[in-house]
Every structure is written in structure tokens, then in C-alpha cells.
Design an enzyme around this catalytic site. Structure first.
Site, short mmCIF file in Angstrom:
data_model
loop_
_atom_site.label_atom_id
_atom_site.label_comp_id
_atom_site.label_asym_id
_atom_site.label_seq_id
_atom_site.Cartn_x
_atom_site.Cartn_y
_atom_site.Cartn_z
N ARG B 22 5.19 7.78 2.58
CA ARG B 22 4.41 8.84 1.94
C ARG B 22 2.94 8.46 1.77
O ARG B 22 2.59 7.30 1.78
CB ARG B 22 5.02 9.22 0.59
N THR B 23 2.13 9.52 1.62
CA THR B 23 0.69 9.34 1.50
C THR B 23 0.34 8.73 0.15
O THR B 23 0.76 9.24 -0.89
CB THR B 23 -0.02 10.70 1.59
N LEU B 24 -0.41 7.66 0.16
CA LEU B 24 -0.85 7.05 -1.09
C LEU B 24 -2.35 7.23 -1.28
O LEU B 24 -2.82 7.43 -2.37
CB LEU B 24 -0.51 5.56 -1.10
#
Lengths: 166, 245
Positions: B22-24
Site C-alpha cells: 500500500r501507498t505510504l
């Protein structure tokens, strides 16, 4: 339904309820009464008890007998029928003023007294305008413009008022 | 294909294994997009920079793209996420065209779709790291809306993303009016973009202005704005300053 909080959650919640209301109309061939919608909103909010809608709501409308009712909520669905309420960032400023002006009977009284407020429409609208103008003075998040929705036997009407733009 | 045994399910939010899913934080980003409604439709401006942190990595990034027949999408934020959104929209428009029923998705519908996508990704803790501007005209009705990475959305006569909200919108609030001519609209947008160029460190002096009307969409070739650096306050910055600490 008036909501304060995270706009995306507010929009999603209102859209969800609008869809459920439409389904109700298809199935029952009538509009949902305010108490019915009140329960639905509570259930919808509690459904996301562990990832809540960041939305603080006040629901207003007419019950099956045509009398006005107001329901106030927290973000996870606790609700109560009241004579008046406020939610959101300015509520701490507004609520005590409303308590003072509307002198609602104590909930501790027996027999329980009706929470209906005794104002005429013009007085009520004036009170709402005063309350928001006052809240705009001290709450940085309140301001720019006010929308008032009036619901009675004649239908639904909207009024707008400019507030402090700072 | 992952053949090694995982200790936790892939969709678990905790643990280093699932963080790769997932995008952090964003990597290559675009800065502000500014747009306004004018007489015939929508005008939108965005520069062509793709920053990698503080490095100006890419200088020819087109951050505005047409969507279907009636819409124009401008994006700021993570460029790779913008490209994925274009893929989603490609599929959406394809299905819309395959109905072959004479109807086509207008800007309002595309904006609603994007809002749902952004909000749902935010709810799964895997956002598309963009702020989007969606403008268009359908059946004479002009539409201009914006969606953020967390799903906050609204429509207005003029919108901007990022720094544009702080620097461009106040100018637009003062100077925008109904039925701007094309020339006036472009001048107003250029005024906003010039301020952003002076004050936004990630802005570059290479921009495009896109126009969408009932007839269709055109996007200008890249060009640069004239800037003035000869202000006396810049030449002698310490003149009149009090004391030295």
C-alpha cells in the site's frame, strides 16, 4: 439531516441514506417518517462502529402525525430525541445559549415533559441566525455562509445568510 | 507468485510484509493545478514538472488529459497514481462506448466515479496520492469539480490543488466573474500561475493551458511565463531591516 465533520464521510453517509430512503419509497409507497430515518441513521453509524463515519449529525423532520422532531447523534450512532441540539466545532458555544433561551424542561422531571420548543417560526429562524453569527465570532471553523432548512406541513424551504468571512 | 508461507494475511495493516502493498508516501509528484469556468467552458492550467522530492526529475510531464468526449482531468500528487487513474478511466469510457446507445459519460458522472474511487481507496488505507481537478461541458452545462486523496470533493466556479488553494484561489475570488472571455480567462490563469511560479518551490516555468468546450478539448503546446526579478526589494533585501541578530 445536518452533518458536521469529515466531508467525504458526510457525503458518503448522506448518499447512503438517500439511497436507503429511495428503496423504502419503492417498497412502502410512502416517505420515511423522521423517527424511522432516525433509527436507520443510528444503525448505519453503528454498523461502522470500528471504523466510524467521522460525522456528527442532527436529524430534523416530521413524524407520522406531522409534528416536528429533532434527533441528535454522536459519530457511532448514539441518539436521542430532543427539542433542540447542536453538533460540530461550534456546538460548545451554541448549546449553552440554546439551553438558556429555550428553557427546556429538565429530563429528571416526573412525569416527563415534552421537549418541544415553544417558538414561532420567525422567532426560531431569528434565533438560528443569531446563534451562528455569535459562533462565527469565536469559532474559527464557523463562518462564510449559513443555510437554514425549514420543514413544516407546507413543505421544505431553504434560506441563506452570509456570515463573517474571516 | 509468493510461494513462501506468510505469517499474516496480505490485507493486514500491521507488519512490514503488507506495507509493500500500500501507498505510504508519494515519490514523483506534480504540483498545483488551477482551473476556472469561462464563457464557453473550462480553462485549466498545470506546469509540466515531475519532482522527485526536492529534485526536478522530469520536465515534460503532461498532467492534464482528456477523458471521453466531455471531460478534462488535471492531477497533482503522485504521477504513477495519476497514470493508474487514467487506466481506470480508460476502462470506464470503454464500457460506456461499448453500450453504443448514444449516451456518454459527462463530467459530473466522471467526477462522481473518481470521488468513489478515491474515497474507497482511502477507506482501505491505500490511497491514490492525488488531488484531481475534473472539468467539462455537456449539453451546454459547464462543470468543474475537485477530489482529494481522502475523498473530499466539491464543485465550484474555480478550483485549485495544493499551493494553488493558498495562492491562486484568493486571486480568483477577487477577479473571477461569470462569462469571462477566453483571453481574459487565460490572462487570469497566467496571473495565478505566475504567482505560483514565484512562490511555490516545486513549480517550474513550463506550462500548458487546456481548454474544454462543447466542441471539444484543446491543449496548448508547452510555453513559459515572463517573469520579473528586478524588484528593488529583491536587489537590496536588507535595506531598511532593523538590527542584526
Amino acid at each position: 439531516m445536518a452533518s458536521s465533520g469529515f466531508q467525504a464521510d458526510v457525503k458518503a453517509l448522506q448518499k447512503h441514506l438517500a439511497a436507503r430512503h429511495l428503496i423504502y419509497q419503492h417498497q412502502h409507497n410512502k416517505q420515511m417518517s423522521c423517527p424511522a430515518m432516525a433509527q436507520l441513521l443510528s444503525n448505519t453509524l453503528y454498523y461502522k462502529r470500528f471504523f466510524p463515519y467521522y460525522s456528527f449529525n442532527v436529524l430534523g423532520g416530521l413524524d407520522n402525525e406531522g409534528k416536528g422532531c429533532v434527533f441528535t447523534y454522536d459519530a457511532v450512532g448514539s441518539y436521542e430525541k430532543v427539542g433542540y441540539s447542536s453538533q460540530g466545532s461550534g456546538s460548545t458555544l451554541i448549546m449553552p445559549f440554546l439551553d438558556n433561551q429555550l428553557k427546556s424542561p429538565s429530563p429528571l422531571l416526573l412525569p416527563a415533559q415534552d421537549a418541544v420548543t415553544p417558538l414561532a417560526e420567525a422567532e426560531a429562524i431569528d434565533l438560528v441566525k443569531t446563534v451562528f453569527a455569535s459562533a462565527s465570532e469565536r469559532d474559527i471553523y464557523t463562518g462564510d455562509k449559513l443555510e437554514i432548512v425549514v420543514i413544516n406541513a407546507d413543505g421544505i424551504r431553504r434560506e441563506y445568510m452570509d456570515l463573517r468571512k474571516d | 507468485m509468493n510461494f513462501t508461507a506468510s505469517k499474516q494475511p496480505e490485507n493486514c495493516l500491521l507488519g512490514p510484509e503488507s506495507d509493500s502493498q500500500r501507498t505510504l508516501y508519494p515519490y514523483v509528484t506534480g504540483t498545483s493545478v488551477v482551473a476556472l469556468k469561462y464563457k464557453d467552458g473550462i480553462l485549466m492550467a498545470a506546469d509540466m514538472g515531475g519532482s522527485y522530492g526536492s529534485t526536478l526529475r522530469y520536465k515534460s510531464v503532461e498532467r492534464m488529459k482528456p477523458i471521453g468526449k466531455h471531460s478534462l482531468l488535471g492531477a497533482s500528487g503522485e504521477i504513477s497514481d495519476f497514470q493508474e487513474i487514467l487506466k481506470y478511466l480508460d476502462e470506464l469510457i470503454l464500457y460506456d462506448n461499448m453500450w453504443d446507445d448514444g449516451n456518454s459519460l459527462g463530467p459530473k458522472e466522471v467526477h462522481n466515479y473518481l470521488t468513489r474511487v478515491m474515497y474507497n481507496r482511502r477507506n482501505k488505507f491505500n490511497p491514490l496520492w492525488n488531488s484531481l481537478v475534473l472539468g467539462g461541458v455537456k449539453k451546454g452545462e459547464k462543470y468543474l469539480g475537485t477530489v482529494s486523496m481522502i475523498g473530499v470533493n466539491f464543485e465550484d466556479n474555480h478550483v485549485a490543488t495544493g499551493f494553488g488553494n493558498h495562492l491562486a484561489r484568493p486571486i480568483l475570488r477577487q477577479e473571477w466573474h461569470e462569462n469571462l472571455s477566453f483571453e481574459d480567462g487565460v490572462k487570469l490563469l497566467e496571473k495565478c500561475m505566475r504567482v505560483l511560479l514565484y512562490r511555490d518551490r516545486s513549480a517550474i516555468n513550463k506550462l500548458q493551458i487546456a481548454k474544454i468546450t462543447e466542441e471539444g478539448m484543446t491543449i496548448s503546446p508547452p510555453y513559459s511565463l515572463k517573469t520579473y526579478w528586478e524588484f528593488s526589494a529583491f536587489e537590496n533585501p536588507t535595506q531598511g531591516a532593523v538590527g542584526s541578530w
